[in-house]
Design an enzyme around this catalytic site. Structure first.
Site, mmCIF file in Angstrom:
data_model
loop_
_atom_site.group_PDB
_atom_site.id
_atom_site.type_symbol
_atom_site.label_atom_id
_atom_site.label_comp_id
_atom_site.label_asym_id
_atom_site.label_seq_id
_atom_site.Cartn_x
_atom_site.Cartn_y
_atom_site.Cartn_z
ATOM 1 N N HIS A 171 23.462 29.598 47.694
ATOM 2 C CA HIS A 171 24.705 29.229 48.031
ATOM 3 C C HIS A 171 25.546 30.566 48.169
ATOM 4 C CE1 HIS A 171 28.427 27.303 46.204
ATOM 5 N NE2 HIS A 171 28.000 26.355 47.191
ATOM 6 N N LYS A 173 27.586 33.769 49.349
ATOM 7 C CA LYS A 173 28.750 33.883 50.344
ATOM 8 C C LYS A 173 29.061 35.492 50.321
ATOM 9 C CE LYS A 173 30.399 29.362 49.540
ATOM 10 N NZ LYS A 173 29.062 28.980 48.762
ATOM 11 N N ASP A 178 29.624 47.765 57.639
ATOM 12 C CA ASP A 178 29.137 49.211 57.580
ATOM 13 C C ASP A 178 28.989 49.535 56.164
ATOM 14 O OD1 ASP A 178 29.321 49.735 60.422
ATOM 15 O OD2 ASP A 178 31.639 50.202 60.341
ATOM 16 N N HIS A 413 38.267 24.074 46.213
ATOM 17 C CA HIS A 413 37.076 24.595 46.341
ATOM 18 C C HIS A 413 36.920 26.229 45.772
ATOM 19 C CE1 HIS A 413 33.409 25.886 48.865
ATOM 20 N NE2 HIS A 413 33.148 24.659 48.674
ATOM 21 N N LYS A 415 36.338 29.039 43.355
ATOM 22 C CA LYS A 415 35.727 29.276 41.896
ATOM 23 C C LYS A 415 35.995 30.830 41.411
ATOM 24 C CE LYS A 415 32.411 27.811 45.434
ATOM 25 N NZ LYS A 415 32.899 26.248 45.447
ATOM 26 N N ASP A 420 41.555 36.636 29.782
ATOM 27 C CA ASP A 420 42.913 37.299 28.957
ATOM 28 C C ASP A 420 43.685 38.019 29.832
ATOM 29 O OD1 ASP A 420 41.942 36.710 26.348
ATOM 30 O OD2 ASP A 420 40.352 38.343 26.180
#
Length: 521
Positions: A171, A173, A178, A413, A415, A420
């Site tokens: 999952h 991403k 470079d 979508h 996450k 704090d």
């Protein structure tokens, strides 16, 4: 990841009736080992903010990408200025407008001599082996498919015959150029993640990161790229595409991209906030310490209790160390008994815990909502604040991940966790068993009171406009019931059942909540 969820539920129910032998994958093939380039300080990206990086020793620079247009522009610009390498790792790469534009950027970089390594999970690639192999045939581009399905039998049956194998996915991403700049976050590559259509509806978050911490992302990428679970696209295709097939694919892509030059989407990209800031040289990075956290690829092959391969323990100290406030953005939120106990204990010791997730009306995966709904009362009873997106998807829109016409960001979508208002996690990790136990994930923890404070202030100012606040009320019959408070057309509204849902949808989700499938959600 709705397809996977629905397949898993189907196979959980029907598995005992459909077992019939194991699918096979190719063996005895070459998988050349390659690693990220390290001598890239002389590249344009290496030189671009060299003085700024030197002025912040031991820190990273980071630029949040909360707007889908900016998120695509950032990737396109990085690909355009790449000189040595582009390393790309995604769970989904759709066969749509954004997918074609994205591949076009990679190919143009490869044409200039840039080494491109493209690693994609096999979840979204059914029937696309020819296209992947055609890309893999480019002399400067390699394509590998992670944890592939067998090409010798149907995919659906393999969710049964290879249960515990193909049901565990990569999952991750990341987009790294470079070894100097990387983008991490929640977005896959597809229209719904980058505002390519006004009706497409995912609210998401990425972050562009520069500085020495980028090398940690490259290290993670190399582990996956050289894993025994990463199969070269040509190996899965069986036979290499003919020169005519390769030319036909490239020509079709070039023609499609040329047709988009004056399209509304390309015009919007050119006029995006980030594009304008780049032209005016006003792009500003936050600076602070950063830590990349990720699952090891072996996680997919190991039992759940082998936590040395897991990301979650790396985040544990950040959650445990919260003193005043925890803000959670998680589209798929299934805390389980342990997570519920932990969050309620935080609340009991004075930590303000606020969680934004999808409502039953806004989610595209109802089965996951069933796993979350059973914990709402326990969380609310002990002071945890729950917010659910104040949007609705019709059945057809849900199927296509589309929101109502004219309504943007219908489904959450992103996450992200804010600790704090000082430390922020941005990545691919949902707070559900599928993310923490089954799949592999990656993200970055950033220490910045400016970024954390800004996200906290955004939550304070906007949560009532975009989400329902849930309240637990006891009626005259002494029974506790949930009430949803929100706004509709600027006027306060109150619901006694999941907003914008019908009886049968609520009944179906409630029934699924009774099934022993929570560990698969």
């Amino acid at each position: 990841m709705p397809l996977l969820y629905h397949f898993i539920i189907a196979t959980t129910v029907l598995g005992s009736f459909l077992m019939h032998g194991c699918a096979t994958l190719p063996k005895d093939f070459e998988r050349p080992v390659s690693r990220a380039y390290t001598d890239t300080g002389d590249t344009l990206l290496g030189q671009a903010r060299r003085d700024e990086i030197a002025a912040h020793p031991g820190q990273a620079g980071f630029l949040p990408l909360g707007n889908g247009l900016d998120a695509f522009v950032a990737r396109a610009v990085l690909a355009h200025v790449a000189e040595r390498s582009i390393d790309v790792q995604y769970y989904l790469l759709h066969n749509d407008l954004v997918g074609f534009l994205f591949i076009d950027q990679l190919l143009k970089a490869a044409d200039r001599g840039v080494r491109v390594r493209l690693l994609v999970d096999d979840m979204d690639l059914g029937g696309r082996d020819l296209g992947a192999a055609a890309l893999d045939s480019h002399p400067n581009m390699e394509v590998r498919i992670f944890n592939p399905f067998s090409r010798k039998t149907g995919r659906l049956s393999q969710f049964v015959t290879r249960m515990g194998s193909v049901t565990r996915r990569m999952h991750n991403k990341s987009f790294t150029v470079d070894n100097q700049a990387t983008i991490l976050g929640g977005r896959n590559i597809g229209n719904e993640y980058f505002e390519a259509d006004p009706s497409l509806a995912f609210a998401d978050l990425d972050v562009l990161v520069i500085g020495p911490v980028v090398e940690e992302v490259s290290t993670a990428f190399d582990l996956y790229w050289n894993s025994e679970l990463a199969y070269p696209a040509l190996v899965l295709k069986g036979q290499p595409p003919t020169p005519e097939e390769i030319e036909q694919k490239r020509q079709k892509l070039s023609e499609f991209v040329a047709q988009q030059s004056d399209s509304a989407y390309l015009v919007a990209l050119r006029d995006s906030d980030l594009a304008n800031n780049i032209r005016q040289n006003t792009v500003r990075f936050y600076w602070g310490k950063a830590e990349v956290v990720y699952d090891l690829p072996e996680k997919i092959q190991q039992d759940f209790d082998q936590t040395q391969y897991h990301l979650a323990p790396q985040l544990g100290p950040y959650f445990a160390g919260v003193q005043k406030e925890l803000i959670i953005f998680s589209p798929y939120f299934v805390p389980g008994k342990e997570g519920t106990a932990f969050l309620t204990q935080l609340s009991k010791r004075g930590v303000r815990v606020r969680i934004l997730t999808n409502s039953l009306a806004s989610t595209d995966v109802g089965i996951v909502h069933s796993g979350y709904a059973k914990y709402r009362k326990d969380l609310l009873r002990d002071g945890v604040e729950l917010y659910e997106m104040n949007k609705r998807l019709t059945p057809q829109q849900r199927k296509e991940k589309k929101g109502p016409h004219g309504s943007s960001k219908a489904s959450l979508h992103a996450k992200s966790f804010v600790f704090d208002r000082q430390t922020v996690f941005i990545g691919s990790l949902n707070l559900d068993p599928r993310a923490t136990l089954h799949n592999t994930e990656i993200g970055v923890v950033l220490e910045s009171t400016e970024l954390g404070g800004g996200m906290g202030e955004w939550f304070d100012e906007n949560i009532g406009k975009i989400a329902f606040k849930l309240e637990l009320k006891k009626g005259k019959d002494k029974v506790e019931r949930i009430v949803w408070h929100g706004f509709e057309d600027g006027k306060p509204v109150e619901f006694n059942t999941d907003p914008y849902t019908g009886f049968w949808r609520r009944f179906g989700v409630g029934f699924m909540g009774l099934l022993p499938i929570e560990s698969q959600l």
